[in-house]
Scaffold this motif. Sequence first.
Motif, PDB file in Angstrom:
ATOM      1  N   GLY A   1      28.351  20.629  18.730  1.00  0.00           N
ATOM      2  CA  GLY A   1      29.381  20.568  19.764  1.00  0.00           C
ATOM      3  C   GLY A   1      28.780  20.235  21.117  1.00  0.00           C
ATOM      4  N   THR A   2      29.652  19.924  22.063  1.00  0.00           N
ATOM      5  CA  THR A   2      29.173  19.551  23.400  1.00  0.00           C
ATOM      6  C   THR A   2      29.836  20.371  24.497  1.00  0.00           C
ATOM      7  OG1 THR A   2      30.840  17.821  23.456  1.00  0.00           O
ATOM      8  CG2 THR A   2      28.625  17.164  22.752  1.00  0.00           C
ATOM      9  N   ALA A   3      30.797  21.232  24.157  1.00  0.00           N
ATOM     10  CA  ALA A   3      31.542  21.955  25.198  1.00  0.00           C
ATOM     11  C   ALA A   3      30.682  23.044  25.834  1.00  0.00           C
ATOM     12  CB  ALA A   3      32.804  22.578  24.592  1.00  0.00           C
ATOM     13  N   ARG A   4      30.682  23.040  27.152  1.00  0.00           N
ATOM     14  CA  ARG A   4      29.978  24.079  27.923  1.00  0.00           C
ATOM     15  C   ARG A   4      30.958  24.632  28.949  1.00  0.00           C
ATOM     16  NH1 ARG A   4      24.562  23.240  26.745  1.00  0.00           N
ATOM     17  NH2 ARG A   4      24.157  21.196  25.861  1.00  0.00           N
ATOM     18  N   PRO A   5      31.892  25.467  28.514  1.00  0.00           N
ATOM     19  CA  PRO A   5      32.944  25.947  29.419  1.00  0.00           C
ATOM     20  C   PRO A   5      32.363  26.711  30.605  1.00  0.00           C
ATOM     21  CG  PRO A   5      33.450  26.492  27.129  1.00  0.00           C
ATOM     22  CD  PRO A   5      32.033  26.011  27.163  1.00  0.00           C
ATOM     23  N   ALA A   6      33.018  26.554  31.748  1.00  0.00           N
ATOM     24  CA  ALA A   6      32.622  27.332  32.920  1.00  0.00           C
ATOM     25  C   ALA A   6      33.055  28.774  32.717  1.00  0.00           C
ATOM     26  CB  ALA A   6      33.284  26.754  34.169  1.00  0.00           C
ATOM     27  N   GLY A   7      32.340  29.690  33.338  1.00  0.00           N
ATOM     28  CA  GLY A   7      32.696  31.095  33.220  1.00  0.00           C
ATOM     29  C   GLY A   7      32.547  31.808  34.537  1.00  0.00           C
ATOM     30  N   VAL A   8      32.715  33.112  34.505  1.00  0.00           N
ATOM     31  CA  VAL A   8      32.519  33.923  35.718  1.00  0.00           C
ATOM     32  C   VAL A   8      31.559  35.055  35.398  1.00  0.00           C
ATOM     33  CG1 VAL A   8      34.795  33.382  36.674  1.00  0.00           C
ATOM     34  CG2 VAL A   8      34.490  35.449  35.290  1.00  0.00           C
ATOM     35  N   LYS A   9      30.849  35.507  36.414  1.00  0.00           N
ATOM     36  CA  LYS A   9      29.947  36.637  36.241  1.00  0.00           C
ATOM     37  C   LYS A   9      30.706  37.845  35.693  1.00  0.00           C
ATOM     38  CE  LYS A   9      26.282  34.795  38.469  1.00  0.00           C
ATOM     39  NZ  LYS A   9      26.179  34.630  39.908  1.00  0.00           N
ATOM     40  N   GLY A  10      30.025  38.663  34.936  1.00  0.00           N
ATOM     41  CA  GLY A  10      30.669  39.859  34.386  1.00  0.00           C
ATOM     42  C   GLY A  10      31.288  40.721  35.470  1.00  0.00           C
ATOM     43  N   THR A  11      30.607  40.795  36.604  1.00  0.00           N
ATOM     44  CA  THR A  11      31.097  41.634  37.698  1.00  0.00           C
ATOM     45  C   THR A  11      32.295  41.021  38.421  1.00  0.00           C
ATOM     46  OG1 THR A  11      29.351  40.613  39.023  1.00  0.00           O
ATOM     47  CG2 THR A  11      28.917  42.815  38.135  1.00  0.00           C
ATOM     48  N   ALA A  12      32.683  39.797  38.014  1.00  0.00           N
ATOM     49  CA  ALA A  12      33.850  39.157  38.624  1.00  0.00           C
ATOM     50  C   ALA A  12      34.986  38.989  37.620  1.00  0.00           C
ATOM     51  CB  ALA A  12      33.471  37.795  39.200  1.00  0.00           C
ATOM     52  N   LEU A  13      34.835  39.582  36.431  1.00  0.00           N
ATOM     53  CA  LEU A  13      35.869  39.418  35.407  1.00  0.00           C
ATOM     54  C   LEU A  13      37.190  40.081  35.805  1.00  0.00           C
ATOM     55  CD1 LEU A  13      33.889  40.101  32.102  1.00  0.00           C
ATOM     56  CD2 LEU A  13      35.021  37.956  32.730  1.00  0.00           C
ATOM     57  N   TYR A  14      37.090  41.263  36.403  1.00  0.00           N
ATOM     58  CA  TYR A  14      38.298  42.061  36.650  1.00  0.00           C
ATOM     59  C   TYR A  14      38.247  42.700  38.028  1.00  0.00           C
ATOM     60  CZ  TYR A  14      38.059  42.128  31.482  1.00  0.00           C
ATOM     61  OH  TYR A  14      37.955  41.799  30.162  1.00  0.00           O
ATOM     62  N   THR A  15      39.433  43.002  38.555  1.00  0.00           N
ATOM     63  CA  THR A  15      39.490  43.904  39.702  1.00  0.00           C
ATOM     64  C   THR A  15      40.474  45.019  39.367  1.00  0.00           C
ATOM     65  OG1 THR A  15      41.270  42.686  40.788  1.00  0.00           O
ATOM     66  CG2 THR A  15      39.026  42.054  41.375  1.00  0.00           C
ATOM     67  N   ALA A  16      40.250  46.162  39.975  1.00  0.00           N
ATOM     68  CA  ALA A  16      41.057  47.346  39.653  1.00  0.00           C
ATOM     69  C   ALA A  16      42.533  47.125  39.944  1.00  0.00           C
ATOM     70  CB  ALA A  16      40.543  48.556  40.434  1.00  0.00           C
ATOM     71  N   SER A  17      42.829  46.193  40.871  1.00  0.00           N
ATOM     72  CA  SER A  17      44.231  45.972  41.231  1.00  0.00           C
ATOM     73  C   SER A  17      44.884  44.880  40.400  1.00  0.00           C
ATOM     74  CB  SER A  17      44.331  45.636  42.727  1.00  0.00           C
ATOM     75  OG  SER A  17      43.551  44.483  43.009  1.00  0.00           O
ATOM     76  N   ASP A  18      44.163  44.301  39.429  1.00  0.00           N
ATOM     77  CA  ASP A  18      44.800  43.334  38.524  1.00  0.00           C
ATOM     78  C   ASP A  18      46.039  43.990  37.909  1.00  0.00           C
ATOM     79  OD1 ASP A  18      42.853  41.452  38.985  1.00  0.00           O
ATOM     80  OD2 ASP A  18      41.753  41.846  37.135  1.00  0.00           O
ATOM     81  N   GLU A  19      47.090  43.222  37.786  1.00  0.00           N
ATOM     82  CA  GLU A  19      48.375  43.786  37.361  1.00  0.00           C
ATOM     83  C   GLU A  19      48.254  44.611  36.077  1.00  0.00           C
ATOM     84  OE1 GLU A  19      52.863  42.436  36.109  1.00  0.00           O
ATOM     85  OE2 GLU A  19      51.309  40.910  36.391  1.00  0.00           O
ATOM     86  N   GLY A  20      47.538  44.055  35.113  1.00  0.00           N
ATOM     87  CA  GLY A  20      47.459  44.715  33.810  1.00  0.00           C
ATOM     88  C   GLY A  20      46.796  46.073  33.847  1.00  0.00           C
ATOM     89  N   PHE A  21      45.977  46.322  34.864  1.00  0.00           N
ATOM     90  CA  PHE A  21      45.279  47.608  34.928  1.00  0.00           C
ATOM     91  C   PHE A  21      46.091  48.673  35.638  1.00  0.00           C
ATOM     92  CE2 PHE A  21      41.627  44.667  34.518  1.00  0.00           C
ATOM     93  CZ  PHE A  21      41.214  45.121  33.290  1.00  0.00           C
ATOM     94  N   LEU A  22      47.270  48.301  36.124  1.00  0.00           N
ATOM     95  CA  LEU A  22      48.089  49.279  36.856  1.00  0.00           C
ATOM     96  C   LEU A  22      49.430  49.480  36.164  1.00  0.00           C
ATOM     97  CD1 LEU A  22      47.278  48.118  40.477  1.00  0.00           C
ATOM     98  CD2 LEU A  22      46.520  50.214  39.352  1.00  0.00           C
ATOM     99  N   LYS A  23      49.528  48.996  34.965  1.00  0.00           N
ATOM    100  CA  LYS A  23      50.801  49.039  34.261  1.00  0.00           C
ATOM    101  C   LYS A  23      50.915  50.341  33.455  1.00  0.00           C
ATOM    102  CE  LYS A  23      53.051  45.050  33.057  1.00  0.00           C
ATOM    103  NZ  LYS A  23      52.845  43.692  32.652  1.00  0.00           N
ATOM    104  N   ARG A  24      52.006  51.028  33.646  1.00  0.00           N
ATOM    105  CA  ARG A  24      52.224  52.236  32.838  1.00  0.00           C
ATOM    106  C   ARG A  24      52.819  51.778  31.506  1.00  0.00           C
ATOM    107  NH1 ARG A  24      51.734  57.270  33.831  1.00  0.00           N
ATOM    108  NH2 ARG A  24      51.467  56.926  36.054  1.00  0.00           N
ATOM    109  N   ILE A  25      52.106  52.003  30.428  1.00  0.00           N
ATOM    110  CA  ILE A  25      52.599  51.494  29.137  1.00  0.00           C
ATOM    111  C   ILE A  25      53.141  52.611  28.264  1.00  0.00           C
ATOM    112  CG2 ILE A  25      50.955  49.577  29.200  1.00  0.00           C
ATOM    113  CD1 ILE A  25      49.530  51.048  26.807  1.00  0.00           C
ATOM    114  N   LEU A  26      52.894  53.856  28.625  1.00  0.00           N
ATOM    115  CA  LEU A  26      53.356  54.943  27.760  1.00  0.00           C
ATOM    116  C   LEU A  26      54.553  55.647  28.383  1.00  0.00           C
ATOM    117  CD1 LEU A  26      50.038  56.518  26.492  1.00  0.00           C
ATOM    118  CD2 LEU A  26      51.416  54.738  25.489  1.00  0.00           C
TER     119      LEU A  26
END
Length: 234
Positions: A209-234
């Motif tokens: 294969g030839t694909a070399r997708p761009a990525g982000v540093k592990g420390t930039a994957l998430y922030t605490a205020s990302d919507e999914g991390f503040l959702k009450r699911i229960l």
Amino acid sequence: MPSFTSKTFLAIFASAASVAAHGHVKNIVINGASYQGYDINVFPYTQNPPKVAAWTASNTDNGFVGPESFASPDIICHKNSQNAGAHAVVAAGDKVFVQWDTWPESHHGPVIDYLASCGSQGCETVDKTSLEFFKIAEAGLINGANAPGQWASDQLIANNNSWMIQIPSNIAPGNYVLRHEIIALHSAGDLNGAQNYPQCFSLVVTGSGTARPAGVKGTALYTASDEGFLKRIL
Ligand SMILES: *[C@@H]1O[C@H](CO)[C@@H](O)[C@H](O)[C@H]1NC(C)=O
Ligand SMILES: [Cu+2]
């Protein structure tokens, strides 16, 4: 004060029991070959633990990394993780079967998989903070009926605590870290209530294969205020 003492004991007991129920990856299987995970119950207490394809971690309590640590290197491959001393070999397009030891039903949430290239130096010596992760698969809420609904974690449990990951068939051959993660959202309605359980393995991917997708540093994957991390699911 006997009542205080017994309450304290119960609280400690309850938290120890819930932590013990968390999980980690026991092994991965590629085309019938099994590669051992990092055994948090044995390796940290062993003089010369075996070199395995799994990255080390210091979460001997089977614990998690929370949103307060999303900017810390702990989010990359779990607490104090260090490079795996070995690696597994997989052809682009082939599947990696991931076996968790257990997973608590209450810990509903997504299952997400990433790769990051280690470059030509190989993953045994790469600086984990330089790794740039790109997502190769994600599963989250599968069916929202009957809160909290059916989540990827529930499918993982139904599959005997296992998950199947396909390595993209177009990916360029080379050295990669596979970052497989369950995110438990049962307490995510509270700030910093989510629980991330990243598990890393070093892979040598073969193919043309030839694909070399761009990525982000592990420390930039998430922030605490990302919507999914503040959702009450229960
Ligand atoms: C379920 O997973 C365990 C490892 O946790 C394994 O020993 C067992 O063989 C698996 N069962 C099936 C039916 O695959
Ligand atoms: Cu928990």
